[in-house]
Design an enzyme around this catalytic site. Structure first.
Site, PDB file in Angstrom:
ATOM      1  N   ARG A  92       0.975  -1.280   0.098  1.00 34.30           N
ATOM      2  CA  ARG A  92       0.146   0.292  -0.021  1.00 34.30           C
ATOM      3  C   ARG A  92       1.104   0.929  -0.349  1.00 34.30           C
ATOM      4  NH1 ARG A  92      -2.587  -3.495   3.104  1.00 34.30           N
ATOM      5  NH2 ARG A  92      -4.273  -4.034   3.273  1.00 34.30           N
ATOM      6  N   ASN A  99      -0.680   8.994  -4.746  1.00 34.20           N
ATOM      7  CA  ASN A  99      -2.053   9.188  -3.769  1.00 34.20           C
ATOM      8  C   ASN A  99      -2.243  10.330  -3.448  1.00 34.20           C
ATOM      9  OD1 ASN A  99      -3.299   6.972  -5.574  1.00 34.20           O
ATOM     10  ND2 ASN A  99      -2.949   5.636  -3.717  1.00 34.20           N
ATOM     11  N   HIS A 179      -2.929   0.509   8.489  1.00 35.33           N
ATOM     12  CA  HIS A 179      -4.108  -0.232   7.606  1.00 35.33           C
ATOM     13  C   HIS A 179      -2.775  -0.616   7.087  1.00 35.33           C
ATOM     14  CE1 HIS A 179      -7.193  -2.019   5.121  1.00 35.33           C
ATOM     15  NE2 HIS A 179      -6.425  -0.958   3.782  1.00 35.33           N
TER      16      HIS A 179
HETATM   17  N1  APR Z   1     -10.705  13.241  -9.252  1.00 35.10           N
HETATM   18  C1  APR Z   1     -11.226  11.701  -8.937  1.00 35.10           C
HETATM   19  N2  APR Z   1     -11.253  11.039  -9.222  1.00 35.10           N
HETATM   20  C2  APR Z   1     -10.045  10.210  -9.559  1.00 35.10           C
HETATM   21  C3  APR Z   1      -8.884  11.279  -8.887  1.00 35.10           C
HETATM   22  C4  APR Z   1      -9.097  12.761  -8.984  1.00 35.10           C
HETATM   23  N3  APR Z   1      -8.330  13.400  -8.454  1.00 35.10           N
HETATM   24  N4  APR Z   1      -7.580  10.681  -9.535  1.00 35.10           N
HETATM   25  C5  APR Z   1      -8.163   9.305 -10.391  1.00 35.10           C
HETATM   26  N5  APR Z   1      -9.478   9.267  -9.896  1.00 35.10           N
HETATM   27  C6  APR Z   1     -10.154   7.943 -10.093  1.00 35.10           C
HETATM   28  C7  APR Z   1      -9.883   6.781 -10.757  1.00 35.10           C
HETATM   29  O1  APR Z   1      -9.999   7.360 -12.027  1.00 35.10           O
HETATM   30  C8  APR Z   1     -10.504   5.698 -11.556  1.00 35.10           C
HETATM   31  O2  APR Z   1     -11.539   5.864 -11.485  1.00 35.10           O
HETATM   32  O3  APR Z   1     -10.611   7.456  -8.834  1.00 35.10           O
HETATM   33  C9  APR Z   1     -10.851   5.872  -9.579  1.00 35.10           C
HETATM   34  C10 APR Z   1     -10.251   4.138  -8.878  1.00 35.10           C
HETATM   35  O4  APR Z   1     -10.610   3.568  -9.169  1.00 35.10           O
HETATM   36  P1  APR Z   1     -10.082   1.723  -9.059  1.00 35.10           P
HETATM   37  O5  APR Z   1      -8.773   2.167 -10.014  1.00 35.10           O
HETATM   38  O6  APR Z   1     -11.188   1.021  -9.688  1.00 35.10           O
HETATM   39  O7  APR Z   1      -9.200   1.915  -7.547  1.00 35.10           O
HETATM   40  P2  APR Z   1      -9.902   1.184  -6.924  1.00 35.10           P
HETATM   41  O8  APR Z   1      -9.683  -0.229  -6.651  1.00 35.10           O
HETATM   42  O9  APR Z   1     -11.290   1.892  -5.974  1.00 35.10           O
HETATM   43  O10 APR Z   1      -9.494   1.747  -5.196  1.00 35.10           O
HETATM   44  C11 APR Z   1      -9.172   2.847  -5.104  1.00 35.10           C
HETATM   45  O11 APR Z   1      -8.942   1.927  -2.798  1.00 35.10           O
HETATM   46  O12 APR Z   1      -8.779   0.986  -1.652  1.00 35.10           O
HETATM   47  C12 APR Z   1      -8.152   1.693  -2.169  1.00 35.10           C
HETATM   48  O13 APR Z   1      -6.034   0.902  -2.669  1.00 35.10           O
HETATM   49  C13 APR Z   1      -7.239   1.480  -3.186  1.00 35.10           C
HETATM   50  O14 APR Z   1      -6.035   3.697  -3.117  1.00 35.10           O
HETATM   51  C14 APR Z   1      -6.726   2.682  -4.201  1.00 35.10           C
HETATM   52  C15 APR Z   1      -8.313   3.300  -4.264  1.00 35.10           C
END
Ligand code: APR
Length: 312
Positions: A92, A99, A179
């Site tokens: 993580r 992030n 976590h």
């Molecule tokens: N504003 C809005 N959305 C964003 C931004 C931003 N600045 N930057 C990225 N995103 C969106 C991406 O476009 C994507 O749709 O965040 C979403 C993340 O979704 P996934 O890639 O499917 O990731 P997910 O499995 O949902 O995990 C998200 O939660 O559990 C934690 O480690 C995991 O950090 C990760 C987060």
């Protein structure tokens, strides 16, 4: 949204965790939902798909997909899931820089539009992202908390239930600390209908369940290969959202900003806390033994080390 008297939950990040969380809120019909993402079309498509399920769920809430933070204005709860997930072999912590940049922007933008919202942070590394969200939103720390402890405890409960052949609903578990790999499953405070697990399981079995819990996220990443867990993370976020919307005063393991509790100051880390309409209303302080305190301190040090790598 149209002059609705319903509560409003905005979920930032319409990826796996964000959309699954939206689905739970819509299914339960507890609040209007805004699903916001930078990817064009993604939040709109998922929101439309979810709202088209609402007739089947007898749910009357609205679900709006958007690329604009403006639509999140006046939210009661903001859930931050925006960011990148892990790939196999990543911890993580490897997600830190990317992030942090994303959460920084999200927290400062959304908090301006929803100054009274409670912010639930899901993005990893979760404790550090809760810290970033708190600093960047300028919110009182009790309004911002992180989700990981509920998830880690749910995983611990699941594995204990598998081992004992009992319902996971009858297992209560507490996982404290960050976590991450240094999380601290608390055997003494983990019970089956009030019976401590140490009375039901041999020490080596408990050690194996703790190990599986610590690696719970990585176990799923290694199966999925292209991303990380989302059903249980979304269910965990939903439990917290519900506790806030209905002022439930649930006692949940959350990543909380500590001001001296457990001998820790100025860091977000997992502890049991009371969650209600005002956010994280109170940290529950347990008397830890020396070993538990040592493990918690180690976990706090790992979170602190990540915070020190940040430039906010
Ligand atoms: N504003 C809005 N959305 C964003 C931004 C931003 N600045 N930057 C990225 N995103 C969106 C991406 O476009 C994507 O749709 O965040 C979403 C993340 O979704 P996934 O890639 O499917 O990731 P997910 O499995 O949902 O995990 C998200 O939660 O559990 C934690 O480690 C995991 O950090 C990760 C987060």
């Amino acid at each position: 949204m149209y002059n609705s008297m319903r509560k409003k939950v905005s979920i930032i990040g319409a990826g796996h965790v964000g959309a699954s969380t939206a689905q739970l809120v819509a299914h339960e019909g507890v609040a209007d939902i805004v699903l916001c993402d930078i990817a064009e079309g993604l939040p709109q498509g998922k929101a439309l798909d979810i709202v088209e399920a609402c007739p089947l769920w007898n749910s009357s809430v609205s679900v709006k997909g958007t690329n604009s933070y403006d639509d999140t204005a006046g939210s009661d709860v903001i859930v931050i899931t925006a960011g990148i997930p892990r790939k196999p072999g990543m911890s993580r912590d490897d997600l830190l820089k990317t992030n942090a940049g994303i959460v920084k922007g999200v927290a400062s933008e959304t908090s301006k539009l929803s100054p009274d919202a409670v912010i639930v942070v899901v993005t990893n590394p979760m404790d550090v992202m809760a810290y970033v969200a708190c600093k960047m939103s300028g919110c009182d720390p009790h309004k911002v908390f992180g989700m990981g402890g509920v998830l880690d405890s749910a995983r611990f409960r699941t594995f204990i239930a598998f081992e004992l052949g009992v319902s996971p609903a009858d297992v209560e578990a507490l996982v404290m600390g960050g976590h991450g790999d240094q999380m601290v499953p608390m055997t003494r405070f983990t019970t089956v209908k009030g019976i401590p697990i140490a009375k039901m399981l041999a020490p080596d079995k408990i050690a194996a369940l703790i190990e599986r819990t610590r690696n719970g996220g990585a176990e799923i990443v290694s199966f999925l290969k292209t991303g990380s867990a989302y059903y249980a993370p979304a269910a965990s976020a939903y439990q917290m959202i519900k506790a806030v919307l209905f002022d439930e005063k649930r006692v949940l393991p959350c990543s909380a900003y500590l001001k001296g509790q457990y001998g820790v100051d100025g860091v977000y880390v997992g502890v049991p806390a009371v969650i209600g309409a005002r956010g994280l209303e109170r940290v529950v302080e347990l008397e830890l033994n020396e070993e538990e305190k040592r493990d918690l301190d180690k976990s706090v040090a790992a979170v602190k080390a990540l915070i020190e790598k940040l430039t906010l």
